[in-house]
Motif scaffolding. Structure first.
Motif, PDB file in Angstrom:
ATOM      1  N   ALA A  19      -1.475   1.853   9.259  1.00 38.25           N
ATOM      2  CA  ALA A  19      -2.063   0.717   8.555  1.00 38.25           C
ATOM      3  C   ALA A  19      -1.069   0.025   7.638  1.00 38.25           C
ATOM      4  O   ALA A  19      -1.394  -1.001   7.058  1.00 38.25           O
ATOM      5  CB  ALA A  19      -3.267   1.181   7.744  1.00 38.25           C
ATOM      6  N   ARG A  20       0.141   0.553   7.530  1.00 40.98           N
ATOM      7  CA  ARG A  20       1.114  -0.047   6.623  1.00 40.98           C
ATOM      8  C   ARG A  20       2.400  -0.386   7.359  1.00 40.98           C
ATOM      9  O   ARG A  20       2.774   0.253   8.332  1.00 40.98           O
ATOM     10  CB  ARG A  20       1.407   0.880   5.444  1.00 40.98           C
ATOM     11  CG  ARG A  20       0.171   1.080   4.578  1.00 40.98           C
ATOM     12  CD  ARG A  20       0.499   1.682   3.217  1.00 40.98           C
ATOM     13  NE  ARG A  20      -0.714   1.763   2.409  1.00 40.98           N
ATOM     14  CZ  ARG A  20      -1.174   0.779   1.650  1.00 40.98           C
ATOM     15  NH1 ARG A  20      -0.517  -0.368   1.593  1.00 40.98           N
ATOM     16  NH2 ARG A  20      -2.271   0.916   0.946  1.00 40.98           N
ATOM     17  N   ARG A  21       3.050  -1.423   6.876  1.00 39.89           N
ATOM     18  CA  ARG A  21       4.328  -1.845   7.407  1.00 39.89           C
ATOM     19  C   ARG A  21       5.439  -0.947   6.864  1.00 39.89           C
ATOM     20  O   ARG A  21       5.207  -0.178   5.930  1.00 39.89           O
ATOM     21  CB  ARG A  21       4.575  -3.310   7.022  1.00 39.89           C
ATOM     22  CG  ARG A  21       3.592  -4.269   7.682  1.00 39.89           C
ATOM     23  CD  ARG A  21       3.687  -5.676   7.113  1.00 39.89           C
ATOM     24  NE  ARG A  21       5.046  -6.175   7.114  1.00 39.89           N
ATOM     25  CZ  ARG A  21       5.658  -6.655   8.204  1.00 39.89           C
ATOM     26  NH1 ARG A  21       5.017  -6.671   9.366  1.00 39.89           N
ATOM     27  NH2 ARG A  21       6.891  -7.110   8.143  1.00 39.89           N
ATOM     28  N   ARG A  26       0.372  -3.247   3.196  1.00 41.07           N
ATOM     29  CA  ARG A  26      -0.675  -3.147   4.218  1.00 41.07           C
ATOM     30  C   ARG A  26      -0.477  -4.256   5.238  1.00 41.07           C
ATOM     31  O   ARG A  26      -0.308  -5.407   4.892  1.00 41.07           O
ATOM     32  CB  ARG A  26      -2.058  -3.252   3.578  1.00 41.07           C
ATOM     33  CG  ARG A  26      -3.198  -3.089   4.606  1.00 41.07           C
ATOM     34  CD  ARG A  26      -4.552  -3.076   3.933  1.00 41.07           C
ATOM     35  NE  ARG A  26      -4.723  -1.892   3.118  1.00 41.07           N
ATOM     36  CZ  ARG A  26      -5.124  -0.704   3.580  1.00 41.07           C
ATOM     37  NH1 ARG A  26      -5.372  -0.552   4.864  1.00 41.07           N
ATOM     38  NH2 ARG A  26      -5.263   0.308   2.780  1.00 41.07           N
ATOM     39  N   ARG A  27      -0.510  -3.886   6.515  1.00 39.14           N
ATOM     40  CA  ARG A  27      -0.360  -4.893   7.562  1.00 39.14           C
ATOM     41  C   ARG A  27      -1.681  -5.628   7.776  1.00 39.14           C
ATOM     42  O   ARG A  27      -2.722  -5.257   7.235  1.00 39.14           O
ATOM     43  CB  ARG A  27       0.108  -4.247   8.863  1.00 39.14           C
ATOM     44  CG  ARG A  27      -0.873  -3.247   9.455  1.00 39.14           C
ATOM     45  CD  ARG A  27      -0.492  -2.920  10.891  1.00 39.14           C
ATOM     46  NE  ARG A  27      -1.292  -1.842  11.453  1.00 39.14           N
ATOM     47  CZ  ARG A  27      -2.519  -1.973  11.916  1.00 39.14           C
ATOM     48  NH1 ARG A  27      -3.126  -3.140  11.848  1.00 39.14           N
ATOM     49  NH2 ARG A  27      -3.166  -0.953  12.434  1.00 39.14           N
ATOM     50  N   ASP A 120      -3.529 -11.719   6.731  1.00 33.93           N
ATOM     51  CA  ASP A 120      -4.713 -10.879   6.582  1.00 33.93           C
ATOM     52  C   ASP A 120      -5.272 -10.451   7.932  1.00 33.93           C
ATOM     53  O   ASP A 120      -5.824  -9.356   8.063  1.00 33.93           O
ATOM     54  CB  ASP A 120      -5.811 -11.638   5.831  1.00 33.93           C
ATOM     55  CG  ASP A 120      -5.369 -12.093   4.458  1.00 33.93           C
ATOM     56  OD1 ASP A 120      -4.840 -11.257   3.703  1.00 33.93           O
ATOM     57  OD2 ASP A 120      -5.533 -13.295   4.150  1.00 33.93           O
ATOM     58  N   ASP A 141      -7.255  -2.823  15.829  1.00 29.55           N
ATOM     59  CA  ASP A 141      -8.097  -1.969  14.985  1.00 29.55           C
ATOM     60  C   ASP A 141      -9.566  -2.084  15.354  1.00 29.55           C
ATOM     61  O   ASP A 141     -10.361  -1.209  15.019  1.00 29.55           O
ATOM     62  CB  ASP A 141      -7.905  -2.360  13.517  1.00 29.55           C
ATOM     63  CG  ASP A 141      -6.442  -2.303  13.110  1.00 29.55           C
ATOM     64  OD1 ASP A 141      -5.868  -1.207  13.122  1.00 29.55           O
ATOM     65  OD2 ASP A 141      -5.871  -3.374  12.802  1.00 29.55           O
ATOM     66  N   TRP A 225     -11.298  -3.278   5.699  1.00 31.20           N
ATOM     67  CA  TRP A 225      -9.869  -3.030   5.889  1.00 31.20           C
ATOM     68  C   TRP A 225      -9.114  -3.102   4.562  1.00 31.20           C
ATOM     69  O   TRP A 225      -8.200  -2.314   4.306  1.00 31.20           O
ATOM     70  CB  TRP A 225      -9.308  -4.055   6.872  1.00 31.20           C
ATOM     71  CG  TRP A 225      -7.848  -3.958   7.148  1.00 31.20           C
ATOM     72  CD1 TRP A 225      -6.862  -4.791   6.715  1.00 31.20           C
ATOM     73  CD2 TRP A 225      -7.188  -2.957   7.960  1.00 31.20           C
ATOM     74  NE1 TRP A 225      -5.641  -4.384   7.183  1.00 31.20           N
ATOM     75  CE2 TRP A 225      -5.813  -3.261   7.950  1.00 31.20           C
ATOM     76  CE3 TRP A 225      -7.643  -1.850   8.665  1.00 31.20           C
ATOM     77  CZ2 TRP A 225      -4.874  -2.484   8.631  1.00 31.20           C
ATOM     78  CZ3 TRP A 225      -6.695  -1.079   9.347  1.00 31.20           C
ATOM     79  CH2 TRP A 225      -5.339  -1.398   9.322  1.00 31.20           C
ATOM     80  N   THR A 226      -9.485  -4.046   3.719  1.00 27.62           N
ATOM     81  CA  THR A 226      -8.752  -4.264   2.470  1.00 27.62           C
ATOM     82  C   THR A 226      -9.317  -3.450   1.308  1.00 27.62           C
ATOM     83  O   THR A 226      -8.700  -3.402   0.244  1.00 27.62           O
ATOM     84  CB  THR A 226      -8.773  -5.756   2.084  1.00 27.62           C
ATOM     85  OG1 THR A 226     -10.113  -6.215   1.975  1.00 27.62           O
ATOM     86  CG2 THR A 226      -8.051  -6.578   3.150  1.00 27.62           C
TER      87      THR A 226
END
Length: 227
Positions: A19-21, A26-27, A120, A141, A225-226
């Motif tokens: 879920a992270r770059r 967060r991607r 986003d 996702d 997600w956020t």
């Protein structure tokens, strides 16, 4: 504007669904849209872009076998700035690029985040495929599967992974039901039987409500997600 991605053969094992770059940020949330040819996937993507573009930072990746037709349609409709729309030419059955060898699509979404981010939301539209089409969890996702009433009101009853397992099933072009002899109540009952608790949306992009319910579902996924 990126319209030159082609399908390579890196294989799904090299894919990360983190879920992270790499920089820790967060991607973007990635939502895939699949479904048969002519079901209205590109029109749904266009409508989502129009309704969401002032709320969130989003981009689109389209897939076609030998052309860039879907991306070019979105560009002509000016649903997003050109640099936020990119195309993958799969050169093979559409499901290959969204499920079996996702490297070209993964490169496309990562390039978008690098070049126009932060984002986003990224919508990944599959080329037209059959009822077995599903996305790799290493690529998206959540999955939306789009069918239309003109394809026959027995499609929900026939099932298939796209119909039964997608996170959201969209039954599109409901305005055509009287003209093609499709029974919407029957389709709704069959969809409930196939999908249990998974949601189903009936929509007509020609109607007043248009893509409203699908957009609301996307907003819910974004909020989760956020959070």
């Amino acid at each position: 504007m990126h319209l030159g991605h082609s399908l390579s053969h890196g294989g799904p094992d090299a894919v990360s669904a983190g879920a992270r770059r790499p920089d820790g940020a967060r991607r973007a949330l990635r939502i895939g849209l699949g479904g048969p040819v002519g079901s209205g996937k590109t029109a749904t993507v266009a409508a989502l872009c129009r309704i969401l573009r002032d709320e969130v930072s989003l981009a689109v990746v389209t897939n076609d076998i030998y052309t860039r037709e879907d991306a070019e349609f979105l560009l002509r409709e000016a649903v997003l700035p050109p640099e936020r729309i990119t195309a993958v030419e799969t050169g093979a059955c559409p499901h290959t690029a969204i499920r079996d060898d996702i490297s070209a699509n993964l490169e496309a979404v990562e390039d978008l985040e690098d070049e126009v981010g932060p984002l986003d939301l990224i919508l990944v539209e599959s080329g037209g495929d059959n009822l077995t089409a599903t996305f790799s969890k290493g690529l998206v996702d959540a999955q939306i599967f789009v069918i239309d009433v003109a394809g026959g009101d027995d499609i929900p009853r026939k099932g298939g992974p796209g119909v039964t397992t997608a996170d959201l099933l969209v039954v599109n072009k409901t305005d055509l039901a009287p003209h093609v002899g499709s029974d919407l109540a029957r389709m709704a009952a069959d969809a409930r039987a196939q999908r249990a608790h998974l949601p189903v949306v009936f929509q007509s992009l020609r109607g007043e409500d248009g893509v409203r319910d699908v957009a609301a579902w996307v907003r819910e996924r974004l909020a989760a997600w956020t959070a």
